[in-house]
Design an enzyme around this catalytic site. Structure first.
Site, mmCIF file in Angstrom:
data_model
loop_
_atom_site.group_PDB
_atom_site.id
_atom_site.type_symbol
_atom_site.label_atom_id
_atom_site.label_comp_id
_atom_site.label_asym_id
_atom_site.label_seq_id
_atom_site.Cartn_x
_atom_site.Cartn_y
_atom_site.Cartn_z
ATOM 1 N N SER A 223 0.821 -1.207 0.000
ATOM 2 C CA SER A 223 0.000 0.000 0.000
ATOM 3 C C SER A 223 0.852 1.253 0.000
ATOM 4 C CB SER A 223 -0.939 0.014 1.208
ATOM 5 O OG SER A 223 -0.214 0.008 2.417
ATOM 6 N N HIS A 224 0.311 2.318 -0.550
ATOM 7 C CA HIS A 224 0.974 3.618 -0.574
ATOM 8 C C HIS A 224 1.149 4.108 0.862
ATOM 9 C CE1 HIS A 224 1.606 7.900 -1.366
ATOM 10 N NE2 HIS A 224 1.932 7.549 -2.606
ATOM 11 N N PRO A 225 2.252 4.790 1.171
ATOM 12 C CA PRO A 225 2.475 5.216 2.565
ATOM 13 C C PRO A 225 1.484 6.240 3.084
ATOM 14 C CG PRO A 225 4.166 6.116 1.125
ATOM 15 C CD PRO A 225 3.410 5.116 0.322
ATOM 16 N N SER A 226 0.808 6.975 2.194
ATOM 17 C CA SER A 226 -0.099 7.999 2.700
ATOM 18 C C SER A 226 -1.454 8.041 1.994
ATOM 19 C CB SER A 226 0.549 9.387 2.609
ATOM 20 O OG SER A 226 0.848 9.710 1.271
ATOM 21 N N PHE A 230 -4.785 2.700 -1.914
ATOM 22 C CA PHE A 230 -3.917 2.628 -3.089
ATOM 23 C C PHE A 230 -2.992 1.447 -2.855
ATOM 24 C CE2 PHE A 230 -2.183 5.729 -6.493
ATOM 25 C CZ PHE A 230 -1.887 4.682 -7.329
#
Length: 430
Positions: A223-226, A230
């Site tokens: 997953s995207h860090p922020s 996503f």
């Protein structure tokens, strides 16, 4: 544009490959003492001095076997510098100065020469004499620490992205140097490294750490860090990637999953809300995605413009209809392999694609380089062969019989006739 490439293996040849594909004449210098570029022998698909690994890094180039450690070999190299625009290398950071291929070493031969060094750690600093390889740099620069599942071991990227990225950086640096040299009449050094490249690609996580104390960490399901959601989602039959990098995509996603009320839910209404309540949101979304097959989700999401895609295998990617539409698999003929298919070049300039040639056999361009680039007479070439400029004459392929005037064990000699006086110039290339 003519580039003399003292290169081997991956990162260096990857950078010069793009110059060659764009039309530069890249003359690859191969060390006869080690039977040329080590990439020629990388398994599993290697036979004799040919390998598919070598082919994909070296198409559209020329090859010259040359012993730079011998006085006669160095004499040939100097003549090539006079007739070229750039000297490009991927040697250990301290080696270019040791073997005399920096700008200060070569400017008396050609004041416009651009000398681009791509090394593991650069030409300065405490690690200058250390060898650098993609795997090592991925560990050293934090890439492995942020790759993989949170409860798993550190992991490298599935591709050699430090090598590839550094090759691109070297090509861009060399082109910028050549532009300046043609404008100003003066060449320069370009000092590019895997270390600098990998560190720069830490990008925004590094900026967050330097300025706000952020500690990058591995994330579940890539997953995207922020940005949430996503990431990878498991469907009823396969994995897919779904992303909401804009608020409008999140709103559309809520419609597709049948929960439009989530778009106004204070827990999930904004980027910051969804990041703060990541666990709650994913606990709702992940079971939903498991209820339908991948194709059904991708059709529904694509229909409303939500960014999404399958997790393809490499064979799937190579046979994707868009791959064919973009001409991203090129075909060429090879003496050993016959008809070969290779991934094409992503860099495109102008309307006409460059024809795709195969990689050279070792020392295949001996006669062309010596007679047309270095402008040597047959007599001088025979003297150079006898002096060992290209390695032991009986062990190096590609030397026509009329030049093999020495016995295979003939020692190197410093008595090679000097090259004729020439005015420094740049070559026009092929």
């Amino acid at each position: 544009m003519r580039v003399i490439a003292v290169e081997q293996y991956g990162a260096g040849p990857w950078g010069s490959l793009h110059l060659a594909d764009l039309g530069a004449e890249v003359i690859k210098i191969e060390d006869p003492s080690v039977a040329g570029d080590v990439g020629r022998y990388v398994p599993p698909y290697a036979e004799g001095e040919d390998s598919l690994f070598f082919e994909v890094f070296n198409r559209n180039k020329r090859s010259l076997s040359l012993d730079l450690a011998s006085p006669s070999g160095r004499a040939v190299f100097d003549e090539l510098v006079r007739a070229s625009d750039a000297v490009y290398s991927n040697l250990r950071g301290d080696v270019p100065a040791k073997i005399g291929i920096t700008y200060d070493d070569l400017k008396h031969l050609n004041p416009r020469i651009v000398c681009c060094s791509l090394s593991g750690f650069g030409m300065t600093g405490p690690r200058v004499a250390e060898p650098g390889y993609d795997y090592i740099l991925q560990g050293l620069l934090g890439w492995m620490d942020v790759t993989g599942e949170p409860d798993g071991p550190p992991a490298k990227s599935g591709l050699s992205l430090v090598d590839y990225s550094a090759g691109f950086v070297a090509a861009v640096s060399l082109l910028a140097g050549l532009h300046a040299a043609r404008r100003d009449g003066t060449g320069m050094d370009c000092d590019v490294s895997l270390f600098d490249t990998a560190l720069s690609l830490l990008n925004y996580p590094a900026a967050w750490h330097l300025n706000a104390g952020y500690e990058p960490r591995r994330t579940r399901h890539s997953s995207h860090p922020s940005l949430v959601p996503f990431q990878l989602f498991r469907t009823a039959d396969a994995w897919i990637v779904v992303g909401c990098p804009k608020e409008k995509f999140w709103q559309r996603l809520t419609e597709v999953v049948g929960h439009q009320e989530w778009a106004q839910d204070p827990r999930f209404a904004t980027f910051a809300d969804r990041e703060r309540n990541r666990g709650e949101l994913l606990a709702l979304l992940e079971p939903l995605f498991r209820t339908r097959p991948a194709a059904a989700w991708l059709d529904a999401l694509s229909a409303v413009g939500v960014p999404c895609g399958p997790v393809n295998s490499v064979p799937d990617a190579l046979t994707d209809p868009h791959t064919a539409a973009r001409d991203m698999v090129v075909t060429t003929e090879h003496p050993r392999y016959g008809r070969m298919r290779l991934p094409g070049t992503a860099v495109r300039v102008g309307p006409d694609p460059r024809p795709d040639g195969r990689a050279p056999r070792r020392n295949e361009d001996f006669e062309y380089v010596l007679t047309q680039v270095a402008e040597c007479s047959d007599e001088r070439i025979a003297d150079l062969v006898r002096a060992g400029a290209f390695g032991r004459a009986g062990t190096v392929p590609g030397i026509p019989d009329r030049f093999r005037t020495a016995s295979p064990s003939a020692p190197d000699s410093a008595t090679v006739p000097p090259p004729p006086p020439t005015t420094p110039r740049t070559g026009t290339g092929a």
